[in-house]
Design a protein around this motif. Sequence first.
Motif, PDB file in Angstrom:
ATOM      1  N   GLN A   1     -22.360   8.498   0.039  1.00 29.44           N
ATOM      2  CA  GLN A   1     -22.694   8.505   1.459  1.00 29.44           C
ATOM      3  C   GLN A   1     -21.526   9.204   2.156  1.00 29.44           C
ATOM      4  O   GLN A   1     -20.401   8.705   2.148  1.00 29.44           O
ATOM      5  CB  GLN A   1     -22.848   7.098   2.025  1.00 29.44           C
ATOM      6  N   HIS A   2     -21.794  10.370   2.705  1.00 29.06           N
ATOM      7  CA  HIS A   2     -20.726  11.128   3.358  1.00 29.06           C
ATOM      8  C   HIS A   2     -21.154  11.460   4.777  1.00 29.06           C
ATOM      9  O   HIS A   2     -22.344  11.660   5.059  1.00 29.06           O
ATOM     10  CB  HIS A   2     -20.353  12.382   2.560  1.00 29.06           C
ATOM     11  N   PHE A   3     -20.183  11.479   5.656  1.00 29.38           N
ATOM     12  CA  PHE A   3     -20.533  11.595   7.075  1.00 29.38           C
ATOM     13  C   PHE A   3     -19.389  12.203   7.864  1.00 29.38           C
ATOM     14  O   PHE A   3     -18.208  12.054   7.520  1.00 29.38           O
ATOM     15  CB  PHE A   3     -20.883  10.218   7.651  1.00 29.38           C
ATOM     16  N   MET A   4     -19.768  12.872   8.932  1.00 25.92           N
ATOM     17  CA  MET A   4     -18.821  13.311   9.938  1.00 25.92           C
ATOM     18  C   MET A   4     -19.300  12.765  11.271  1.00 25.92           C
ATOM     19  O   MET A   4     -20.477  12.903  11.626  1.00 25.92           O
ATOM     20  CB  MET A   4     -18.709  14.834  10.016  1.00 25.92           C
ATOM     21  N   GLY A   5     -18.403  12.108  11.975  1.00 26.02           N
ATOM     22  CA  GLY A   5     -18.726  11.538  13.274  1.00 26.02           C
ATOM     23  C   GLY A   5     -17.928  12.201  14.379  1.00 26.02           C
ATOM     24  O   GLY A   5     -16.719  12.418  14.224  1.00 26.02           O
TER      25      GLY A   5
ATOM     26  N   GLU B   1     -16.949  17.402  25.708  1.00 25.92           N
ATOM     27  CA  GLU B   1     -15.612  17.440  25.121  1.00 25.92           C
ATOM     28  C   GLU B   1     -15.620  16.629  23.835  1.00 25.92           C
ATOM     29  O   GLU B   1     -16.096  15.486  23.808  1.00 25.92           O
ATOM     30  CB  GLU B   1     -14.595  16.863  26.108  1.00 25.92           C
ATOM     31  N   LEU B   2     -15.112  17.203  22.753  1.00 23.18           N
ATOM     32  CA  LEU B   2     -14.955  16.471  21.496  1.00 23.18           C
ATOM     33  C   LEU B   2     -13.625  15.721  21.558  1.00 23.18           C
ATOM     34  O   LEU B   2     -12.561  16.337  21.565  1.00 23.18           O
ATOM     35  CB  LEU B   2     -14.977  17.441  20.310  1.00 23.18           C
ATOM     36  N   THR B   3     -13.685  14.377  21.621  1.00 23.77           N
ATOM     37  CA  THR B   3     -12.467  13.583  21.807  1.00 23.77           C
ATOM     38  C   THR B   3     -11.900  13.029  20.502  1.00 23.77           C
ATOM     39  O   THR B   3     -10.710  12.696  20.431  1.00 23.77           O
ATOM     40  CB  THR B   3     -12.734  12.420  22.772  1.00 23.77           C
ATOM     41  N   HIS B   4     -12.730  12.936  19.473  1.00 26.70           N
ATOM     42  CA  HIS B   4     -12.252  12.369  18.208  1.00 26.70           C
ATOM     43  C   HIS B   4     -13.236  12.733  17.108  1.00 26.70           C
ATOM     44  O   HIS B   4     -14.447  12.744  17.325  1.00 26.70           O
ATOM     45  CB  HIS B   4     -12.131  10.845  18.317  1.00 26.70           C
ATOM     46  N   GLU B   5     -12.717  13.032  15.922  1.00 28.74           N
ATOM     47  CA  GLU B   5     -13.558  13.371  14.770  1.00 28.74           C
ATOM     48  C   GLU B   5     -13.193  12.483  13.592  1.00 28.74           C
ATOM     49  O   GLU B   5     -12.017  12.245  13.329  1.00 28.74           O
ATOM     50  CB  GLU B   5     -13.379  14.844  14.399  1.00 28.74           C
ATOM     51  N   GLU B   6     -14.208  11.998  12.901  1.00 31.57           N
ATOM     52  CA  GLU B   6     -13.998  11.185  11.705  1.00 31.57           C
ATOM     53  C   GLU B   6     -14.797  11.760  10.549  1.00 31.57           C
ATOM     54  O   GLU B   6     -15.883  12.314  10.742  1.00 31.57           O
ATOM     55  CB  GLU B   6     -14.452   9.740  11.936  1.00 31.57           C
ATOM     56  N   PHE B   7     -14.262  11.596   9.354  1.00 32.37           N
ATOM     57  CA  PHE B   7     -14.988  11.992   8.146  1.00 32.37           C
ATOM     58  C   PHE B   7     -14.781  10.912   7.094  1.00 32.37           C
ATOM     59  O   PHE B   7     -13.681  10.362   6.959  1.00 32.37           O
ATOM     60  CB  PHE B   7     -14.484  13.337   7.614  1.00 32.37           C
TER      61      PHE B   7
ATOM     62  N   ASP C   1       0.871  -1.180   0.000  1.00 31.64           N
ATOM     63  CA  ASP C   1       0.000   0.000   0.000  1.00 31.64           C
ATOM     64  C   ASP C   1       0.908   1.229   0.000  1.00 31.64           C
ATOM     65  O   ASP C   1       2.070   1.150   0.407  1.00 31.64           O
ATOM     66  CB  ASP C   1      -0.907   0.003   1.237  1.00 31.64           C
ATOM     67  N   LYS C   2       0.359   2.360  -0.414  1.00 30.22           N
ATOM     68  CA  LYS C   2       1.170   3.588  -0.427  1.00 30.22           C
ATOM     69  C   LYS C   2       1.382   4.147   0.977  1.00 30.22           C
ATOM     70  O   LYS C   2       2.277   4.961   1.194  1.00 30.22           O
ATOM     71  CB  LYS C   2       0.527   4.647  -1.324  1.00 30.22           C
ATOM     72  N   VAL C   3       0.525   3.718   1.935  1.00 27.51           N
ATOM     73  CA  VAL C   3       0.699   4.132   3.334  1.00 27.51           C
ATOM     74  C   VAL C   3       0.533   2.910   4.227  1.00 27.51           C
ATOM     75  O   VAL C   3      -0.106   1.930   3.851  1.00 27.51           O
ATOM     76  CB  VAL C   3      -0.304   5.219   3.756  1.00 27.51           C
ATOM     77  N   ARG C   4       1.105   2.978   5.419  1.00 27.06           N
ATOM     78  CA  ARG C   4       0.933   1.914   6.411  1.00 27.06           C
ATOM     79  C   ARG C   4      -0.229   2.301   7.319  1.00 27.06           C
ATOM     80  O   ARG C   4      -0.219   3.379   7.923  1.00 27.06           O
ATOM     81  CB  ARG C   4       2.226   1.755   7.233  1.00 27.06           C
ATOM     82  N   LYS C   5      -1.240   1.471   7.386  1.00 28.46           N
ATOM     83  CA  LYS C   5      -2.442   1.787   8.141  1.00 28.46           C
ATOM     84  C   LYS C   5      -2.242   1.446   9.620  1.00 28.46           C
ATOM     85  O   LYS C   5      -2.112   0.278   9.994  1.00 28.46           O
ATOM     86  CB  LYS C   5      -3.632   1.003   7.584  1.00 28.46           C
ATOM     87  N   THR C   6      -2.261   2.474  10.440  1.00 27.01           N
ATOM     88  CA  THR C   6      -2.175   2.271  11.894  1.00 27.01           C
ATOM     89  C   THR C   6      -3.118   3.202  12.646  1.00 27.01           C
ATOM     90  O   THR C   6      -3.512   2.911  13.767  1.00 27.01           O
ATOM     91  CB  THR C   6      -0.734   2.522  12.409  1.00 27.01           C
ATOM     92  N   ASP C   7      -3.477   4.339  12.041  1.00 28.91           N
ATOM     93  CA  ASP C   7      -4.282   5.341  12.744  1.00 28.91           C
ATOM     94  C   ASP C   7      -5.712   4.855  12.957  1.00 28.91           C
ATOM     95  O   ASP C   7      -6.246   4.059  12.177  1.00 28.91           O
ATOM     96  CB  ASP C   7      -4.324   6.654  11.949  1.00 28.91           C
ATOM     97  N   ASN C   8      -6.327   5.379  14.002  1.00 34.55           N
ATOM     98  CA  ASN C   8      -7.738   5.096  14.263  1.00 34.55           C
ATOM     99  C   ASN C   8      -8.573   6.043  13.399  1.00 34.55           C
ATOM    100  O   ASN C   8      -9.161   7.007  13.874  1.00 34.55           O
ATOM    101  CB  ASN C   8      -8.041   5.292  15.750  1.00 34.55           C
ATOM    102  N   ASP C   9      -8.620   5.750  12.082  1.00 36.07           N
ATOM    103  CA  ASP C   9      -9.157   6.702  11.114  1.00 36.07           C
ATOM    104  C   ASP C   9     -10.623   6.493  10.776  1.00 36.07           C
ATOM    105  O   ASP C   9     -11.212   7.289  10.041  1.00 36.07           O
ATOM    106  CB  ASP C   9      -8.326   6.671   9.829  1.00 36.07           C
ATOM    107  N   ARG C  10     -11.230   5.424  11.292  1.00 37.20           N
ATOM    108  CA  ARG C  10     -12.645   5.194  10.992  1.00 37.20           C
ATOM    109  C   ARG C  10     -13.246   4.215  11.993  1.00 37.20           C
ATOM    110  O   ARG C  10     -12.535   3.538  12.736  1.00 37.20           O
ATOM    111  CB  ARG C  10     -12.842   4.684   9.566  1.00 37.20           C
ATOM    112  N   THR C  11     -14.571   4.163  11.974  1.00 39.64           N
ATOM    113  CA  THR C  11     -15.313   3.261  12.857  1.00 39.64           C
ATOM    114  C   THR C  11     -16.276   2.454  12.008  1.00 39.64           C
ATOM    115  O   THR C  11     -16.967   3.016  11.145  1.00 39.64           O
ATOM    116  CB  THR C  11     -16.096   4.059  13.918  1.00 39.64           C
TER     117      THR C  11
END
Length: 392
Positions: free
Chosen positions: A160-164, A240-246, A38-48
């Motif tokens: 389908q687009h979303f912000m969590g 408190e906003l602890t995490h945002e996903e898009f 892959d072009k990047v190594r996936k480790t971040d908590n980038d989605r749910t």
Amino acid sequence: MKLDYDYIIAGSGLAGLSLLHRLLLDKDLQKKKILVIDKVRKTDNDRTWCFWEKGKGIFERIVHHQWDTLQFFSPEVSKIFELKKYKYKMIQAGDFYSLVLNQASGFENVTFKTEAILDMEVKDGKAILKTEKGQYSGQFIFNSTGLFNPEMNTQNTLLQHFMGWFIKTDSPVFNDKVGTLMDFRLDQSHGTTFMYVLPTSTTEALIEYTLFSESTLDKEDYQVALKEYIKKKLKIKTYELTHEEFGVIPMSLAKFSPIVKQEHRIVNIGTAGGFTKASTGYTFQFVQKNVSQIVNELKHNHSPAINLTWKNSIYAWYDRTLLDVLLSKKATGRAIFESLFKKNPPEKILSFLDNDSNFWDEFKIRNSVPLLAFMSSGMRQLFFKNNVKSKN
């Protein structure tokens, strides 16, 4: 014919790592030489990922939270329902990546490379993957990149687009045993629009603003909608906003195929293979079913290029029909889901959306949506020949 690898997994997101996980669990396949690239190594908590499931699944140990009771709201319908067959579950990407990468670290036959993928082809019976740094050969390439995606446009595709927002409150305000599957009591001027509310404790929850429309919004529009909903509907003043996903998921009539027409040595998986449900954007469980089939075919020395069954082709027609209705604006998403939940037991709807319903339930669900709109779109999709060609 000497190969660099047995299997090449192109893309290390949900589909690629789910396939790797299942390969390494299988005693007959776990010693195969595998490349994940892959072009990047996936480790971040980038989605749910949220999904419903019967019993305990293969990723049970990393389920962040689950709900036995769900609720649905619209201006006309209010339902709270206890799940009997299913549990509604949440998995966070960071936990998923960590689980699979830790598992793979125990196998010397698994190689990870961080390189941009440029092309794939079949030559002399080998599946060849080309990157900015070189090329690699394998018996099969399992592709979850967009390299062979068909052309998508506003005529054949909704987004389908979303912000969590994950929020945390100072005092208990949530019932963490009840999740809101859909709340349509929102302005619908941008298209099908609803909120998820998924409490993970009495003071923490995921609030997600989700839309089905032709284009995304400005970032500020999602934020304003979330703030207003939290304040006016949930009656929460301080948090408190602890995490945002898009995220953006295509819901498309364009033809995604699991098979790239090159001797069946290149197999599309995940969204690239059509395993994002066209009508709803649900992906997690459809990916799991697909990669489980692939592993089973490989185990028995069969081709992993799996065609749709007749039953799944019927569900694909249902999906395309619903999407056609939404694209043509013959009925609104709110009206459709409102009618479904008004006239059917909610768990029957979940079975239908999971491609796991019986004939009688399907008959009742088909007859609980706006009839003329769905008849017109159903006929159109039954005889519609998609002329859009993929890039390969």
